[in-house]
Write a protein that holds these residues in place. Structure first.
Motif, short mmCIF file in Angstrom:
data_model
loop_
_atom_site.label_atom_id
_atom_site.label_comp_id
_atom_site.label_asym_id
_atom_site.label_seq_id
_atom_site.Cartn_x
_atom_site.Cartn_y
_atom_site.Cartn_z
N UNK A 255 0.82 -1.22 0.00
CA UNK A 255 0.00 0.00 0.00
C UNK A 255 0.85 1.26 0.00
N UNK A 256 2.03 1.19 0.62
CA UNK A 256 2.89 2.38 0.70
C UNK A 256 3.98 2.38 -0.37
N UNK A 257 3.94 1.41 -1.30
CA UNK A 257 4.89 1.47 -2.41
C UNK A 257 5.68 0.23 -2.70
N UNK A 297 -5.58 -16.27 1.91
CA UNK A 297 -4.31 -15.69 1.49
C UNK A 297 -4.57 -14.70 0.35
N UNK A 298 -3.71 -13.68 0.27
CA UNK A 298 -3.89 -12.66 -0.75
C UNK A 298 -2.57 -12.35 -1.44
N UNK A 299 -2.65 -12.13 -2.73
CA UNK A 299 -1.50 -11.60 -3.47
C UNK A 299 -1.90 -10.23 -4.00
N UNK A 300 -1.07 -9.25 -3.68
CA UNK A 300 -1.34 -7.87 -4.08
C UNK A 300 -0.14 -7.35 -4.87
N UNK A 301 -0.39 -6.69 -5.98
CA UNK A 301 0.67 -6.16 -6.84
C UNK A 301 0.47 -4.66 -7.05
N UNK A 302 1.53 -3.92 -6.91
CA UNK A 302 1.49 -2.48 -7.12
C UNK A 302 2.05 -2.18 -8.51
#
Length: 326
Positions: A255-257, A297-302
């Motif tokens: 979330x912060x980069x 479970x989660x996979x998050x991509x920025x």
């Protein structure tokens, strides 16, 4: 007083007394000692998840529950804060991760301790078994060792041409030595050279990135630690400074980069921990409450970060993401 009148009066007292006792019990204000690792602003979502879980179970802060928050700035402060809770005679110590559980256990073997994201409760000796913890500690487990190996596999798929990856790990996090060994074995199977970079303070984190940069790593696997979540902003800055993409277990870092994360849904784990607190308030012993393992479970991509770093996320990886930050 005639015998009949006395019996009638006594019967009335018996009828009234149980209700009065129940009213006293239901009016009790329970106290939870929240042993956090600061700053508090880094854990806003998880704290709210715990509060929501407690509210769903009928606990209202200020009415029938009180949460006393204490935030350690360094790992060596957690034991002192735990002993403060013992002096306060709290009903439950909420110690989210192994970093806080072990000092809480040293502070008290009688006050129930509930965790939300313990990496390895049996392996670290905080529980005899998952099915029957056997002591004063129980809660939710995040399976750090398995998650860390999975993160390395995802990272190698995201950066298919990398030959060397740095591993940032915290010597003050009890579960990290085991996770480091597992990641090392996985690295050998994947044909990736790993550069281990221990860091237990902010200055050591900065030094670790400088060292990894000199050793020409292509990216950094950041093992899950309360310190690394608390210092998410600094880790994001170092990623950009050294042009080293990072993968985490906690989506708060993304979330912060941070570039990406794969790990247990911490909000779900913290809501689950509320159920343990409720059961203990209702008279259950933590020794008999089975440890529950993470199921979400989660996979998050920025993608914004990926673009800044000049990284193209492979379609096969992108398709598996639960959330994408544009």
């Amino acid at each position: 007083m005639r015998r009949r009148d006395f019996v009638t009066l006594l019967g009335g007292a018996i009828a009234i007394f149980p209700g009065a006792t129940h009213a006293q019990q239901s009016a009790k204000k329970w106290t939870i000692g929240y042993l956090g690792f600061g700053p508090a602003s880094s854990w806003t979502s998880e704290v709210e998840a715990l509060r929501n879980g407690l509210r769903d179970l009928g606990y209202v802060e200020g009415k029938n529950i009180l949460i006393e928050f204490r935030w350690a700035e360094r790992a060596d402060q957690t034991f002192y804060l735990a002993t403060e809770f013992v002096r306060m005679k709290v009903d439950v110590i909420f110690a989210p991760a192994s970093t806080q559980v072990e000092p809480a256990r040293r502070a008290s073997t009688t006050i129930p301790i509930v965790f939300a994201q313990h990496a390895d409760p049996v392996g670290l000796g905080d529980a005899v078994s998952l099915s029957r913890p056997g002591g004063n500690v129980t809660g939710m487990s995040m399976l750090l060792t398995e998650i860390s190996v999975k993160e390395l596999e995802i990272f190698s798929e995201t950066l298919p041409n990398v030959a060397r990856i740095g591993v940032l790990w915290n010597p003050t996090t009890p579960s990290h030595p085991t996770a480091v060994k597992a990641v090392g074995a996985a690295g050998q199977k994947l044909g990736i050279q790993l550069v281990l970079a221990p860091a237990g303070t902010i200055s050591e984190i900065q030094e670790a990135f400088a060292t990894m940069s000199r050793q020409q790593v292509n990216g950094v696997l950041v093992l899950s630690s309360p310190l690394y979540t608390a210092q998410a902003g600094i880790l994001a800055e170092l990623q950009m400074q050294y042009r080293l993409p990072e993968i985490f277990a906690n989506r708060a870092n993304v979330d912060v980069g941070g570039l990406m994360s794969y790990g247990a849904d911490l909000d779900d784990l913290y809501r689950g921990a509320a159920a343990y607190i409720d059961k203990i308030f209702k008279g259950n012993s933590p020794a008999d409450l089975p440890v529950e393992q993470a199921s979400k479970y989660k996979m998050v991509i920025n993608l914004k970060t990926a673009k800044t770093l000049g990284i193209t996320i492979p379609p096969t990886v992108l398709a598996r993401a639960d959330e994408v930050i544009e």
